[in-house]
Design a protein around this motif. Sequence first.
Motif, mmCIF file in Angstrom:
data_model
loop_
_atom_site.group_PDB
_atom_site.id
_atom_site.type_symbol
_atom_site.label_atom_id
_atom_site.label_comp_id
_atom_site.label_asym_id
_atom_site.label_seq_id
_atom_site.Cartn_x
_atom_site.Cartn_y
_atom_site.Cartn_z
ATOM 1 N N GLY A 1 28.885 -50.856 17.134
ATOM 2 C CA GLY A 1 28.394 -50.759 15.242
ATOM 3 C C GLY A 1 27.265 -50.226 14.835
ATOM 4 N N ASP A 2 26.010 -50.475 15.955
ATOM 5 C CA ASP A 2 24.832 -50.685 15.983
ATOM 6 C C ASP A 2 24.268 -48.942 16.281
ATOM 7 N N PHE A 3 25.381 -48.564 17.394
ATOM 8 C CA PHE A 3 25.169 -47.145 16.930
ATOM 9 C C PHE A 3 25.405 -46.347 16.489
ATOM 10 N N MET A 4 26.686 -46.334 15.114
ATOM 11 C CA MET A 4 27.199 -46.013 14.285
ATOM 12 C C MET A 4 26.754 -46.274 12.783
ATOM 13 N N ARG A 5 25.987 -47.663 13.553
ATOM 14 C CA ARG A 5 25.445 -47.591 11.468
ATOM 15 C C ARG A 5 23.520 -46.876 12.067
ATOM 16 N N HIS B 1 29.691 -51.622 4.859
ATOM 17 C CA HIS B 1 30.713 -52.733 5.682
ATOM 18 C C HIS B 1 30.600 -52.638 6.977
ATOM 19 N N ALA B 2 29.523 -53.062 7.958
ATOM 20 C CA ALA B 2 28.461 -52.046 8.883
ATOM 21 C C ALA B 2 28.693 -53.728 10.574
ATOM 22 N N SER B 3 29.539 -54.765 10.228
ATOM 23 C CA SER B 3 30.596 -55.455 10.549
ATOM 24 C C SER B 3 31.205 -54.495 11.499
ATOM 25 N N VAL B 4 31.880 -54.961 12.793
ATOM 26 C CA VAL B 4 32.799 -54.583 13.548
ATOM 27 C C VAL B 4 33.714 -56.175 13.414
ATOM 28 N N LEU B 5 35.276 -54.807 12.748
ATOM 29 C CA LEU B 5 35.944 -56.709 13.454
ATOM 30 C C LEU B 5 37.064 -56.338 14.903
ATOM 31 N N LEU C 1 31.274 -73.057 28.788
ATOM 32 C CA LEU C 1 31.174 -71.613 28.643
ATOM 33 C C LEU C 1 30.530 -71.795 27.246
ATOM 34 N N SER C 2 29.407 -72.552 27.115
ATOM 35 C CA SER C 2 28.533 -72.663 25.585
ATOM 36 C C SER C 2 27.915 -70.701 25.897
ATOM 37 N N VAL C 3 27.632 -70.631 26.295
ATOM 38 C CA VAL C 3 26.265 -69.451 25.871
ATOM 39 C C VAL C 3 27.541 -68.416 26.220
ATOM 40 N N ARG C 4 28.508 -68.175 26.128
ATOM 41 C CA ARG C 4 29.181 -67.430 26.044
ATOM 42 C C ARG C 4 29.445 -67.141 24.425
ATOM 43 N N PHE C 5 30.210 -69.016 23.893
ATOM 44 C CA PHE C 5 29.994 -69.276 22.855
ATOM 45 C C PHE C 5 29.020 -68.499 21.743
ATOM 46 N N PHE C 6 27.742 -69.248 22.474
ATOM 47 C CA PHE C 6 26.411 -69.219 20.963
ATOM 48 C C PHE C 6 26.236 -67.490 21.427
ATOM 49 N N LYS C 7 26.513 -66.894 22.305
ATOM 50 C CA LYS C 7 26.036 -65.153 21.571
ATOM 51 C C LYS C 7 27.310 -64.428 20.835
ATOM 52 N N MET C 8 28.161 -65.180 21.284
ATOM 53 C CA MET C 8 29.184 -64.272 19.998
ATOM 54 C C MET C 8 29.130 -65.553 18.476
ATOM 55 N N ARG C 9 28.510 -66.396 18.908
ATOM 56 C CA ARG C 9 28.398 -66.747 16.964
ATOM 57 C C ARG C 9 27.054 -66.016 16.772
ATOM 58 N N GLU C 10 25.992 -65.363 17.979
ATOM 59 C CA GLU C 10 25.165 -65.145 16.915
ATOM 60 C C GLU C 10 25.310 -63.763 16.088
ATOM 61 N N TYR C 11 26.039 -63.228 16.638
ATOM 62 C CA TYR C 11 26.700 -61.801 17.048
ATOM 63 C C TYR C 11 27.352 -62.140 14.677
ATOM 64 N N ILE C 12 28.267 -63.236 14.937
ATOM 65 C CA ILE C 12 29.013 -63.283 13.769
ATOM 66 C C ILE C 12 27.972 -64.091 12.384
ATOM 67 N N GLU C 13 26.623 -64.588 12.905
ATOM 68 C CA GLU C 13 25.404 -65.331 12.215
ATOM 69 C C GLU C 13 24.927 -63.992 11.628
ATOM 70 N N ALA D 1 26.311 -61.076 10.948
ATOM 71 C CA ALA D 1 27.316 -60.659 10.656
ATOM 72 C C ALA D 1 27.509 -58.408 10.675
ATOM 73 N N LYS D 2 27.275 -58.946 12.032
ATOM 74 C CA LYS D 2 27.626 -57.632 12.886
ATOM 75 C C LYS D 2 29.102 -58.014 13.867
ATOM 76 N N LEU D 3 29.285 -59.288 13.582
ATOM 77 C CA LEU D 3 31.126 -59.080 13.647
ATOM 78 C C LEU D 3 31.341 -59.504 13.071
ATOM 79 N N LYS D 4 33.098 -59.629 13.110
ATOM 80 C CA LYS D 4 33.882 -60.414 12.561
ATOM 81 C C LYS D 4 35.145 -61.130 13.730
#
Length: 581
Positions: free
Chosen positions: A489-493, A506-510, A534-546, A548-551
């Motif tokens: 998504g960052d590359f395409m944007r 719509h820059a987010s990736v689904l 597993l919280s580290v993996r959660f936090f990174k994914m949630r950071e992407y979602i917050e 708006a880079k990922l849905k």
Amino acid sequence: MEGAPRHGQSPYSQLVDLKSVAPHLRSRMGNASLRELQQLATLGVFAIVDVRRVVGATPMTSKLVYRVKVNADGTFDKDKARLVAKGFQGVLGRDFFGTFAPMASMMALRALVALSVSLNLLIYQADLPNAFCHSRINALILLQLPEGIVFENGEVSTADSRYCVRLLKSLYGLKQAPQLFNKMLDDFHFALGFKRLHHETSVYVRSWSDDKSSLTVATEVDDLMVVPTDTARLVGYFSHLERSFGCKTRGYLSSFFGLRFQQFVDEHNQLKSVALDAERQIQAMFEKHPALCGGARTECPSPPSSQVVDESAPLTKRQAYITANFRQIVGSINFPALCAAPHLSYENARAARHMAAPDRASVTRYDHFLRYVYHHQDLCLHYDPSGSVSDFFKELDVVKEFLPPFSIRVCGLSGDQEEPPSAAAVGFTDADFAPADSLKRRSTSGYVLYVNQCPVIWVSKLQPTTEMHSHASELYAASQAATDAVWLGDFMRELQLLRTGETRAHASVLLLGDNKSVVLSGNNPMSTTKTRHLSVRFFKMREYIEQAKLKFKFLRGLFNIADFFTKPIKTKDLFHNVLVR
């Protein structure tokens, strides 16, 4: 340098390196050697020096390397001779100071092709001859020429052991040669006003505000992929290449990085679709291993689950050959599977886990796979946003909700043509939890990412740790997919910003997964006794979602394309429609 190669009745009869060439090729390769040496002399790569006057310097040896080059479709290209320095004799800090040189990733190249197809922009290529020999050397390096090559400047000759040549410019084989050329290529593009992408440092973009045109260039060492929105800008760019590098080989993209590209145009000469394949590499593998040719035709890469392997039965002649050459065969298929054949990824990755000691079950399974590969060499990766993949995407309600109509004017195109509403990236992720036949009961991660409904990233990989439950294995796969999805998504944007000066709406990736608990955990700040580790993996994914880079959304398993990268493929029709054809 001054002078030219000395030659008499046979200008290459004394070349020692030529003796390693087959007798029927020696005349052709001798002529190729002469062309190579004349080009190096024209470029001023050498200067004759007296070794006695250079204190503390030891000449590096060299050799001539010969190769019959073929195109991606297997047709003859040319006879090639290359004078190569034995760079392994160099010393760090004296003969070279750095070696790193970036190359465009296959993910970026495929994404660029997918974008070109969606914008109906033809793709071009250019090949820079003797690329490394254009950059200035940054160290004192003496070179001893191979026996049979003699240069002279009228007064002294390299035939005299007291004299050798000093490199004024870089030469193939030197450890610093790729880095020096990459810096030169950087300076060349920066001088022309290009900007380099931060997310892919081998991709350059320049835009013009007066006519809203743009030019995008991706580099693979001395091969360039060029996507212009205006042919006049392309002609100007090729003119600069010819003046700076003597580039004369250019035209429509047909062969790049060992892959064959076929561009299909409409009646207006606009790009409609692109097919890419590594058929030549697959053919070369079967030519090298003729014992693998033929066999009963199979329609799916994976054998049926009902197949039972009799460990006590003797190996067939074909299976014995596969066992003896297992590493070579798996390695030969690896390049096509990674670059242009996603339908081969799962089974080849699975076989790679047994390369050290292939057992009877893995050999039998790979025998079935090789028969599939042999009878389906014509399958290719087809980039066509209006094809069968588009029909599949239209059936997914979650994708249609993510891709509402929006309008972005494309600079450099005639009329009011707009970006297609399917331009956003969509990914599918899945994991196969601890299958019984897995080494150490490790799960398999699999995901595939689409741009403009064209697959550009796919992965089938054994997870490095043994997870305790399916939630953890699915989360691990989703976190890996999220990292690549956000990069894409960052590359395409960034590419869109440099090309047109504006980012897409719509820059987010689904990202779609078929495990509801993982989707819930990824989207919500929750923690339980089963997920705290597993919280580290959660936090990174949630950071992407917050950000708006990922849905991250749920998708029924029936429509999850990522299943093809984690489990044996059984549904041929759907598999062929969404990946290759």
